[in-house]
Design an enzyme around this catalytic site. Sequence first.
Site, PDB file in Angstrom:
ATOM      1  N   CYS A 132      73.957  42.279   6.930  1.00  0.00           N
ATOM      2  CA  CYS A 132      72.915  41.463   7.564  1.00  0.00           C
ATOM      3  C   CYS A 132      73.464  40.416   8.513  1.00  0.00           C
ATOM      4  O   CYS A 132      72.951  40.226   9.618  1.00  0.00           O
ATOM      5  CB  CYS A 132      72.020  40.820   6.499  1.00  0.00           C
ATOM      6  SG  CYS A 132      72.809  39.544   5.490  1.00  0.00           S
ATOM      7  N   HIS A 196      70.241  36.310   2.730  1.00  0.00           N
ATOM      8  CA  HIS A 196      69.931  37.280   3.779  1.00  0.00           C
ATOM      9  C   HIS A 196      69.907  36.533   5.102  1.00  0.00           C
ATOM     10  O   HIS A 196      69.514  35.352   5.154  1.00  0.00           O
ATOM     11  CB  HIS A 196      68.594  37.959   3.515  1.00  0.00           C
ATOM     12  CG  HIS A 196      68.247  39.010   4.533  1.00  0.00           C
ATOM     13  ND1 HIS A 196      69.153  39.944   4.967  1.00  0.00           N
ATOM     14  CD2 HIS A 196      67.092  39.246   5.226  1.00  0.00           C
ATOM     15  CE1 HIS A 196      68.575  40.724   5.865  1.00  0.00           C
ATOM     16  NE2 HIS A 196      67.340  40.322   6.047  1.00  0.00           N
ATOM     17  N   ASP A 219      64.338  40.384  12.540  1.00  0.00           N
ATOM     18  CA  ASP A 219      65.327  40.796  11.544  1.00  0.00           C
ATOM     19  C   ASP A 219      65.845  42.186  11.905  1.00  0.00           C
ATOM     20  O   ASP A 219      65.108  43.164  11.865  1.00  0.00           O
ATOM     21  CB  ASP A 219      64.703  40.808  10.148  1.00  0.00           C
ATOM     22  CG  ASP A 219      65.737  40.994   9.048  1.00  0.00           C
ATOM     23  OD1 ASP A 219      66.904  41.282   9.373  1.00  0.00           O
ATOM     24  OD2 ASP A 219      65.377  40.856   7.864  1.00  0.00           O
ATOM     25  N   ASN A 261      58.992  33.035   0.364  1.00  0.00           N
ATOM     26  CA  ASN A 261      58.069  32.274  -0.478  1.00  0.00           C
ATOM     27  C   ASN A 261      57.367  33.095  -1.551  1.00  0.00           C
ATOM     28  O   ASN A 261      56.372  32.654  -2.125  1.00  0.00           O
ATOM     29  CB  ASN A 261      57.000  31.599   0.400  1.00  0.00           C
ATOM     30  CG  ASN A 261      56.415  30.371  -0.279  1.00  0.00           C
ATOM     31  OD1 ASN A 261      57.053  29.761  -1.134  1.00  0.00           O
ATOM     32  ND2 ASN A 261      55.201  30.013   0.098  1.00  0.00           N
ATOM     33  N   ASP A 263      56.583  34.677  -5.209  1.00  0.00           N
ATOM     34  CA  ASP A 263      56.823  34.307  -6.603  1.00  0.00           C
ATOM     35  C   ASP A 263      57.642  35.405  -7.270  1.00  0.00           C
ATOM     36  O   ASP A 263      57.441  36.596  -7.000  1.00  0.00           O
ATOM     37  CB  ASP A 263      55.502  34.130  -7.365  1.00  0.00           C
ATOM     38  CG  ASP A 263      54.768  32.847  -6.986  1.00  0.00           C
ATOM     39  OD1 ASP A 263      55.360  32.027  -6.251  1.00  0.00           O
ATOM     40  OD2 ASP A 263      53.602  32.695  -7.406  1.00  0.00           O
ATOM     41  N   GLU A 318      58.171  23.037  -1.618  1.00  0.00           N
ATOM     42  CA  GLU A 318      57.942  23.952  -2.728  1.00  0.00           C
ATOM     43  C   GLU A 318      57.006  23.353  -3.773  1.00  0.00           C
ATOM     44  O   GLU A 318      57.158  22.204  -4.196  1.00  0.00           O
ATOM     45  CB  GLU A 318      59.275  24.323  -3.387  1.00  0.00           C
ATOM     46  CG  GLU A 318      59.223  25.561  -4.253  1.00  0.00           C
ATOM     47  CD  GLU A 318      58.964  26.826  -3.446  1.00  0.00           C
ATOM     48  OE1 GLU A 318      57.815  27.312  -3.505  1.00  0.00           O
ATOM     49  OE2 GLU A 318      59.866  27.309  -2.770  1.00  0.00           O
ATOM     50  N   GLU A 323      51.956  24.364   0.131  1.00  0.00           N
ATOM     51  CA  GLU A 323      52.730  25.589  -0.062  1.00  0.00           C
ATOM     52  C   GLU A 323      51.936  26.618  -0.840  1.00  0.00           C
ATOM     53  O   GLU A 323      51.912  27.802  -0.503  1.00  0.00           O
ATOM     54  CB  GLU A 323      54.042  25.256  -0.777  1.00  0.00           C
ATOM     55  CG  GLU A 323      54.963  26.446  -1.020  1.00  0.00           C
ATOM     56  CD  GLU A 323      54.753  27.073  -2.387  1.00  0.00           C
ATOM     57  OE1 GLU A 323      55.044  28.270  -2.549  1.00  0.00           O
ATOM     58  OE2 GLU A 323      54.254  26.368  -3.293  1.00  0.00           O
TER      59      GLU A 323
END
Length: 563
Positions: A132, A196, A219, A261, A263, A318, A323
């Site tokens: 990467c 990453h 990316d 972000n 979970d 966070e 958020e």
Amino acid sequence: MLKTALADDLVYMEDRLLDEYILNDVGKIWIGPKNSSRGREWVFGQFDGCILPAIMFMLEMSEMPYQSRGDPIKLTRMISKMVNNNDDDNGVVVGRWDGDYADGTAPSAWAGSVDILREYWETKTSVCYGQCWVFAGVTATICRALGIPCRVVSNLVSGHDANCTLSIDRYYDENNKELDHDPLNEEGMDSIWNYHVWNDVWMARPDLPPGYGGWQAIDATPQEISSSSGVYECGPASLEAIKTGAVGFNYDVAFMVASVNADLTRWKRDPKARLGYSRISCNKYHIGYMLLTKKPWIFDPNGDQDREEITLQYKAKENSPEERISLYNAVRGSSFAKEFYELPSNTDEDVELELVNLDTIKIGDDFNVTVTAINKCTSVRTLKIHLAVKSTFYNGIVAHEIDKVDGSFKLKPQTNDRLVLRVTKDKYLSKLVEYSNMKVHAIASVEETSQIWADEDDFQVVKPSISIKIQDEVYTKVPTPITLRFTNPLQTALTKCKFNISGSSAIRSQVVLYPDVKPGGVIKADTQLIVSFPGSHKVIAVFDCNELRDITGSALVEVFDEQ
């Protein structure tokens, strides 16, 4: 904010920032797990004579229509596709993550983009191999050479959402054994990368509502096929769209939201549950621990003074209301994600468990892995804890199991205890893979309440850096002695050793071969440096061998006109 007076220039940026994001030809890329990340020097080299011919060849291979090449939105999306070769389109770099690079160059052995793009141009075929941060370094070179402001972004603890749930899911059977597949997704499974790396490019977005211009994420690492095109490309995704959860906007915003972000949710097999699995835990803070880039106009060869944290450009603080609102806004845009976020947790938690994060571990040192347990209730609790340490590749794929321990004990009311796993160098040194990353995995159950707890921690065994010694007075076009030095930290010999020395466009790159090194031996290489024009220049060295990779060092040198 983009100036409306220059709205016709879609990549307009303030002049002073262009010094960093267009003109700077040497920078840093932050790599490594969250507790031991470091800035790895990278030579972008966008002014080298081979760069534009290589880019033109890449454009021809892409078959991108000429009339689209002036559109930075379409162009950067194409670059994210063509820097990798996953679509068998003769892209620039072939990706590989299994540690076997015998038929090419190990990703950690590259010092910058120039050698890669020169080989691509000269051979007219994809270059082996990259990962990467190599893809991101090459992407930055291409974008800067084409006049598109670009920075390299590192996401420490990065989520890879394989099935558009906007969550990273772990599954366990009835006996708390983690499954090695995703039972709800036949195409693949979610993963967590230690880190990453991708790129941000700066542009206006006339295809989106006002306010979504500025930095856009692209990316070039081939992870998932883009849902809008069916090929391996990602972005440009507006950082404002990522931050607010506007997953309906172009391009690949949902994938980027999950990267920074999502979970981390754990599920246990339960025939009575709607999906066949019940949620046993949810960690809202693990993914997207910190996002880093190089600070403009600064280069620190000996530390991280040039590190800039940009986490708040990608998401609100966070677990703040903002958020959570942005994440749930993204979830509302996916019917599949709603199922994963609406299922409630039904555990009664009165035992507090914690996996103690490890500080920096030097290669060759022993270390302890510890789980602490606190009984907060007035009754005895019976705990079963499984603790394991594994070596991993940086993309989260397990290489070897190093050690494990199982413990069962009763915890009296209002007391605490701990389970400790001692890991010695004899157990882990022979099982390390490139970059020396390791993962600690812990899972525990409470017999009386059926509480299930699980956690994981990634860390890196730290290797030495290269000391670079250069004389104080350096003049242009005059050969200058340079010494590279470090000590072999392993109790095994190093074979097929070489140094790759590079730097800004004024410094002639070179490879220095070095004889085999005995266990614990001192490595000292002497060579000469030739600099073509005066000024402050950066020198970068990378050491590579069969047994030890990713050893780097850098230095700043002030060069004067020839005497």
